[in-house]
Motif scaffolding. Structure first.
Motif: not given
Length: 315
Positions: A130-137
């Motif tokens: 999981t990319p962390n930027f996507w997870l953050g959003i």
């Protein structure tokens, strides 16, 4: 020291090769050539590139990281203002990862080929992928919008201020406020680390559980839970601590995207802003600081590794 020197040299070379005129960033489109020449002379840009390089090394040896003409402040002051927020986020992400990963790895190793093991393995695969930027959003869209007391951006209050409030006034509200601000960024940044430590713990536990001393201690009548957590897990922690040190340095350097997503006022967000504005002294200062922090953390991990495993120091 060679690593730090390499980082300094590479960042200086990138600065020299980057497009744009630093004088324009400072003076704007000032037509007065005399003013522009004076700025260029003050910055040492009229000197050959090798002279600029050795002047920069000399400044670093005296403790000067340079001066940001965009912010009209010394780079060391900018780094000092923002580094605590980055360290705070990296440590919080590490704590989140360890609290979740180690028990999960132990359960996965002791219940091999069972639903708990399959679930932990699948969760680790998802966490690593999981990319962390996507997870953050996604956390902002799903969690924060449904839970009203969790902010979606900013830092709120520093951890040391929250702790001071407890000891000075006996007020725990600031600690709760700090927790609500940091929980989503910490989960976002620590997800990959959680998955990595889970898999590493499981692998180490599986290897240790097959050794004769485990059977011997259990044959003496010691509870299995005590054997697993006091003896087996302790031997498994040695490689985990090594990865922990490496990843803590990586988290500090890799918090750039997470800080940008959550508007966290750390070095990562400051780095992005400086890069956009062409503020190369700040970019160089932040990269150098992270490199030094990475080296210091690794030295500390090596010392701790030798403490836990005396055979390393004897070799």
């Amino acid at each position: 020291m060679f690593v730090v020197w390499g980082v300094v040299t590479i960042t200086f070379a990138l600065r020299a090769l980057s497009p744009g005129d630093p004088v324009n960033l400072i003076a704007g489109q000032v037509p007065d050539q005399a003013t522009r020449d004076q700025i260029e002379q003050d910055l040492g840009l009229d000197q050959p590139i090798y002279v600029q390089y050795f002047d920069y090394l000399g400044d670093l040896l005296t403790g000067s990281l340079g001066y940001s003409y965009n912010q009209r402040r010394a780079v060391s002051d900018i780094v000092a203002q923002h580094f605590a927020a980055t360290v705070e986020l990296a440590v919080a992400a590490t704590v989140v990862a360890l609290v979740i990963a180690i028990p999960l790895g132990v359960v996965s190793a002791t219940r091999r080929n069972q639903p708990a093991d399959y679930g932990a393995t699948f969760g680790s695969l998802i966490g690593i992928s999981t990319p962390n930027f996507w997870l953050g959003i996604m956390l902002i869209l799903i969690v924060a919008t449904q839970v009203g007391f969790i902010p979606t951006s900013g830092r709120g209050i520093a951890f040391h201020e929250a702790v001071y409030s407890i000891f000075r006034y006996g007020y725990v509200g600031h600690l709760f406020e700090w927790f609500t601000y940091i929980i989503l960024p910490a989960i976002t940044l620590g997800t990959y680390f959680t998955a990595l430590i889970t898999r590493l713990t499981r692998s180490g536990m599986v290897d240790e559980l097959g050794k004769p001393y485990v059977t011997a201690t259990e044959a003496k009548g010691l509870p299995k839970t005590l054997v697993r957590y006091k003896h087996v897990l302790r031997n498994t922690l040695i490689p985990i601590i090594t990865v922990l040190g490496l990843q803590l340095g990586t988290l500090m350097g890799g918090a750039v995207i997470t800080e940008e997503v959550f508007n966290w006022p750390g070095l990562g967000q400051t780095f992005i802003t400086a890069l956009r504005n062409g503020d190369w002294p700040v970019v160089q200062g932040i990269v150098l600081f992270i490199a030094v922090a990475f080296v210091v953390i690794n030295i500390f991990v090596d010392a701790l590794y030798a403490r836990l495993n005396p055979q390393v120091s004897d070799e």
